[in-house]
Design an enzyme around this catalytic site. Structure first.
Site, PDB file in Angstrom:
ATOM      1  N   GLY A 122      11.091 -50.625  19.161  1.00 33.24           N
ATOM      2  CA  GLY A 122      12.340 -51.353  19.379  1.00 33.24           C
ATOM      3  C   GLY A 122      12.455 -52.534  18.434  1.00 33.24           C
ATOM      4  O   GLY A 122      11.746 -52.627  17.430  1.00 33.24           O
ATOM      5  N   ASN A 123      13.353 -53.423  18.756  1.00 33.22           N
ATOM      6  CA  ASN A 123      13.552 -54.606  17.929  1.00 33.22           C
ATOM      7  C   ASN A 123      13.956 -55.786  18.814  1.00 33.22           C
ATOM      8  O   ASN A 123      14.074 -55.644  20.041  1.00 33.22           O
ATOM      9  CB  ASN A 123      14.605 -54.337  16.848  1.00 33.22           C
ATOM     10  CG  ASN A 123      15.924 -53.865  17.416  1.00 33.22           C
ATOM     11  OD1 ASN A 123      16.601 -54.586  18.138  1.00 33.22           O
ATOM     12  ND2 ASN A 123      16.290 -52.621  17.107  1.00 33.22           N
TER      13      ASN A 123
END
Length: 407
Positions: free
Chosen positions: A210-211
Site C-alpha cells: 500500500g501507500n
C-alpha cells in the site's frame, strides 16, 4: 479580518441542532472566535448554557438584550463569517424573504461577510417547491446554501436532508474564511468523477502492498465540487476513516484493478475526471492463500510483482469529446531532474489536460491537513499553488477546470 476570525454560528430549531456543538468545538479549537446566535426553537434542543460554555460568549435570541450596544446590528456587521447550522425550512424561508423577528434573522440582514446555510430537514421538505425556490433565491444573492447529505433522518426515515458531518462543515467554514468566493455554483450541470485514497494489493490474507495516502485531498475535491453544483461520483480506495462528503455518490474499492473498473465505468458519463487516488504501480503476481510465515528453517520469500494498469492513460485514450481529464503526480526530485522536470515529462507522457503536482516527503502532501504544489496545463501554462488547506487546493483546481471548459 481580525487575528482571530469572528464567526457567528446561527442555530436553527431542528433536531440536528446538537451537531452545532461539534462544529462550535472544532472552530474554537482551531483559533476562531465564535458567537452562537440560536433561534428560540433551537434552545428546545440545546440549552444556552452549553453554547455559552463552549463559545465563551453569552447567548441571546431576541433583539431586546444589550440594547445600548445595538447588538441586532453589531453582531452581523462585525462578523467575518456567518454559518447557520442547521438551517431549517422555516429559517431558509425567513432569510429568503428578509424577515427579521429575532436576533439571528437580524444578523443575517446586517452581515456583509460570507453567509453559509447548512440545511437539515426531511426529504419531502427539502424537495418541496417552496424550499427549492427559497434556496434558489438565496443562492442568486451570493449566499452559500450547502447541499445536504443523504442518510438516516429522524424516526425511521432516510433520504436527502441530513446535516453534513460537523467536520465537513468546519472545513468548508475555514475555506470560506480563507476564500470567500470559493463556492460559486459554476459547476452546476457538470458530471464529475473523482478518485481518492490509496489502493491495497494483497500479498496474503493479512498483508498488502500500500501507500501513505489518506484520501483527504480526493475527498476535499469531491466535497467542494458538490457544493459548487456538480453531480459527483467519488471512487474511494482506503482512506483515514473520513466522513462521507454531502451530496456525493460514494463508491468503495480496494485494489488498483477495482479502481480501474469503477473509474472507467463512471467516466463514461462524466464531463470531468480527476484522478487524485494514489494507485499502486505494481501488485504481487500471486496472492498466497495462507499467511506467509517467518521461519528460521525456510528461506526468505521472494515476491514477484506485475505492473498495474495505467488508469490515467486509459482515461485519456478513451476520453469523450470535450471531456476534461486531470491527473495528480506525487514527485520527488533526483539526479535526473527536479520535481517540476518530472511533472512536465509526466504531463506530456500522459496526455491529460491538467496535472496537479505535489512535492512529497518530509511531512508534505501525505497524511497532513495542508497541501501545496503546482498546476500544469497541456497548453504549457503553469502556476504555483501556495500552501493552504486541501479544500483551498480543491477550490483552485475547480477554478482551473471551470476556466478550461470555457476555452
Amino acid at each position: 479580518m481580525s487575528e482571530r476570525p469572528r464567526v457567528v454560528l446561527g442555530v436553527g430549531g431542528g433536531i440536528a441542532a446538537y451537531k452545532a456543538c461539534e462544529v462550535l468545538r472544532r472552530l474554537t479549537e482551531s483559533g476562531h472566535d465564535v458567537r452562537v446566535v440560536p433561534t428560540a426553537a433551537a434552545l428546545n434542543f440545546v440549552g444556552a448554557a452549553t453554547f455559552e460554555a463552549l463559545s465563551g460568549h453569552p447567548v441571546h435570541t431576541g433583539v431586546f438584550t444589550e440594547v445600548p450596544e445595538v447588538q441586532h446590528v453589531r453582531v452581523g456587521k462585525e462578523a467575518d463569517l456567518v454559518l447557520v447550522v442547521p438551517a431549517t425550512a422555516d429559517l431558509l424561508a425567513r432569510a429568503a424573504h428578509g424577515l427579521a423577528d429575532d436576533l439571528l434573522t437580524n444578523t443575517l440582514l446586517t452581515a456583509r461577510c460570507p453567509v453559509a446555510f447548512f440545511p437539515a430537514m426531511h426529504t419531502e421538505m427539502w424537495e418541496h417547491p417552496a424550499t427549492r425556490d427559497n434556496v434558489a433565491l438565496l443562492r442568486s444573492r451570493g449566499v452559500v446554501v450547502a447541499e445536504p447529505a443523504s442518510g438516516r433522518l429522524t424516526g425511521v426515515d432516510t433520504g436527502k436532508g441530513r446535516l453534513p458531518d460537523p467536520a465537513e462543515i468546519a472545513d468548508l467554514a475555514r475555506l470560506l474564511l480563507a476564500r470567500p468566493d470559493a463556492l460559486p455554483r459554476d459547476l452546476h450541470g457538470l458530471r464529475v468523477v473523482v478518485s481518492a485514497g490509496g489502493t491495497r494489493e494483497p500479498l496474503d490474507p493479512v498483508r498488502y502492498l500500500g501507500n501513505r495516502s489518506s484520501g483527504k485531498q480526493g475527498y476535499a475535491l469531491a466535497r467542494v465540487a458538490a457544493q459548487r453544483g456538480a453531480e459527483v461520483v467519488l471512487v474511494a480506495a482506503h482512506t483515514a476513516a473520513l466522513p462521507e462528503p454531502a451530496g456525493v455518490d460514494l463508491r468503495h474499492v480496494s485494489t488498483a484493478l477495482e479502481m480501474r473498473d469503477a473509474v472507467l465505468e463512471a467516466a463514461q458519463a462524466a464531463d470531468v475526471v480527476v484522478m487524485a487516488a494514489a494507485v499502486a504501480d505494481f501488485r504481487p503476481a500471486a496472492r498466497a492463500e495462507h499467511k506467509i510465515k517467518k521461519s528460521e528453517d525456510r528461506p526468505d520469500p521472494e515476491i514477484s510483482l506485475v505492473r498495474n494498469p495505467d488508469i490515467l492513460a486509459e482515461l485519456v485514450e478513451n476520453r469523450k469529446p470535450d471531456q476534461v481529464i486531470v491527473g495528480f503526480a506525487a514527485e520527488t526530485g533526483d539526479e535526473q531532474g527536479s520535481v517540476l522536470d518530472h511533472a512536465r515529462a509526466k504531463l506530456r507522457r500522459k496526455g491529460c489536460d491538467l496535472l496537479v503536482v505535489n512535492a512529497v516527503g518530509d511531512g508534505r502532501a501525505f497524511e497532513v491537513e495542508d497541501n501545496a504544489g503546482w498546476l500544469l496545463a497541456a497548453d504549457g501554462t503553469e502556476r504555483a499553488i501556495p500552501l493552504g488547506s486541501k479544500a483551498q487546493l480543491a477550490a483552485t483546481l475547480w477554478d482551473a477546470v471551470s476556466e478550461y471548459g470555457k476555452r
